[in-house]
Design a protein around this motif. Structure first.
Motif, PDB file in Angstrom:
ATOM      1  N   SER A   1       0.836  -1.201   0.000  1.00  0.00           N
ATOM      2  CA  SER A   1       0.000   0.000   0.000  1.00  0.00           C
ATOM      3  C   SER A   1       0.870   1.250   0.000  1.00  0.00           C
ATOM      4  N   SER A   2       1.940   1.216   0.791  1.00  0.00           N
ATOM      5  CA  SER A   2       2.861   2.361   0.864  1.00  0.00           C
ATOM      6  C   SER A   2       3.626   2.540  -0.450  1.00  0.00           C
TER       7      SER A   2
ATOM      8  N   SER B   1       1.299   4.083  -2.943  1.00  0.00           N
ATOM      9  CA  SER B   1       1.110   5.499  -2.617  1.00  0.00           C
ATOM     10  C   SER B   1       2.320   6.318  -3.044  1.00  0.00           C
TER      11      SER B   1
ATOM     12  N   SER C   1       2.341   6.552  -6.937  1.00  0.00           N
ATOM     13  CA  SER C   1       1.251   7.365  -7.484  1.00  0.00           C
ATOM     14  C   SER C   1       1.438   8.844  -7.149  1.00  0.00           C
ATOM     15  N   GLN C   2       1.904   9.143  -5.929  1.00  0.00           N
ATOM     16  CA  GLN C   2       2.118  10.543  -5.561  1.00  0.00           C
ATOM     17  C   GLN C   2       3.300  11.140  -6.331  1.00  0.00           C
TER      18      GLN C   2
ATOM     19  N   ASP D   1      -2.547  -3.604  -5.256  1.00  0.00           N
ATOM     20  CA  ASP D   1      -1.511  -2.592  -4.992  1.00  0.00           C
ATOM     21  C   ASP D   1      -0.193  -2.951  -5.686  1.00  0.00           C
TER      22      ASP D   1
END
Length: 362
Positions: free
Chosen positions: A13-14, A17, A20-21, A69
């Motif tokens: 998940s991290s 993230s 994507s960021q 993910d």
């Protein structure tokens, strides 16, 4: 027995993230949007495969999230060519220290924000029992409509806030805040008006009583969203410690007021305590953020919107005689008072999208 799987879930998940960021920050907006759609589709696919077809239960649910993910991470990593930005020799200690100074206060800030959101539920369960806690939890689902609107807005807004030139920030923040508070206050006013109808449609008869707690929870959500908006100022200025301090003060006030109000006023005492805590956080941030960005908060409009929402909340909760008439009048007043700000922003957006006429020289 699921501990190791939870670690893998958090890791992937991290990683998703992070990728994507990073893609979003690089300006690959279309790729960011495509990834969002693909991630949703793969999450649904793997949930159906692992839960419905293979019947793997809770392990299947977690594996579905991990699988989605992981695919999203690989997709972004290779399509955006993120490997180009990985250089071990590029590690910089001064940059790392600066990132840590910014990041570490965000951890307790997140914990305090969680306390603000969840403390009421634990204290309602302690003082009044699980039945009332269930009603409160159901009532909290309606204000999530405002939170959803806010999250969509904040995703777009934060990128603009960071990229805008410092000399234009005050006027830019002022315009955006005026639109933002007009939008969420008008939406909240409509939700209070229809809170009974919405509850009747969305929840079972045994939870119908939860509508009584929606109005004050909507008020607390409004000030939570506006506090988050002002948190963008701290983000732009890299003052995360101030973010943490103001949130911490709000969390302490929330806990204390819950202890005082729940035994006296019941579940709505918890809702009112949450509203007051977020209100204090908002006021503190209004006062403090002006040191960095001297934006104008339109206090008259903000006061009017707050008073109208408070009036709607208490008329609804106490079911004042002729409450439907009063609620309609107040909702119309809210719409009329905020329509100019909403229309002005929409018109400005449409003008920006309109193509400029081409000039041809003879």
């Amino acid at each position: 027995e699921n501990t190791m799987m939870i670690y893998v879930f958090v890791l992937m998940s991290s990683m998703r993230s992070l990728c994507s960021q990073f893609v979003r920050a690089k300006g690959y907006v279309k790729l960011y949007a495509i990834d969002g759609l693909l991630s949703t589709a793969t999450t649904i696919f793997f949930n159906v495969l692992y839960l419905v077809v293979l019947k793997w239960g809770i392990n299947g649910y977690m594996l579905a999230m991990i699988s989605a993910d992981t695919l999203s991470t690989l997709f972004l990593f290779y399509v955006a060519g993120l490997r180009r930005y990985l250089h071990i020799r590029g590690l910089n200690l001064s940059t790392s220290r600066e990132m840590l100074r910014y990041s570490i206060p965000m951890i307790p800030n997140s914990i305090f924000w969680w306390v603000n959101n969840m403390a009421s539920r634990y204290m309602i369960a302690y003082f009044m029992g699980e039945e009332y806690n269930g009603l409160f939890a159901v009532a909290y689902k309606i204000p999530t409509i405002i939170v959803l609107m806010s999250n969509i807005f904040m995703d777009a807004w934060q990128m603009s806030a960071v990229s805008d030139s410092p000399d234009k920030r005050a006027s830019f923040f002022t315009r955006v805040f005026l639109f933002y508070q007009s939008l969420i206050c008008t939406a909240a006013s409509g939700l209070i008006l229809f809170s009974k109808v919405i509850t009747m449609i969305l929840v079972s008869d045994s939870f119908y009583e939860s509508w009584k707690y929606i109005p004050l929870l909507l008020l607390s959500t409004i000030f939570s969203c506006m506090s988050t908006f002002l948190g963008s100022v701290y983000m732009v200025e890299k003052k995360s410690m101030l973010n943490f301090i103001t949130t911490g003060i709000g969390a302490v006030i929330n806990v204390v007021l819950n202890f005082l109000f729940i035994p006296i006023f019941g579940v709505n005492g918890a809702a009112f305590a949450t509203f007051l805590s977020y209100f204090v956080v908002f006021v503190l941030r209004v006062i403090d953020t002006r040191r960095f960005i001297p934006m104008h908060f339109h206090p008259m409009r903000l006061t009017f919107n707050t008073l109208v929402l408070l009036a709607q909340a208490f008329i609804m909760i106490f079911e004042v005689k002729g409450w439907i008439f009063f609620e309609l009048i107040l909702t119309v007043l809210m719409v009329v008072a905020n329509m100019s700000a909403l229309l002005a922003t929409v018109a400005q957006l449409l003008l920006k999208r309109r193509p400029h006429p081409q000039h041809h020289e003879e």
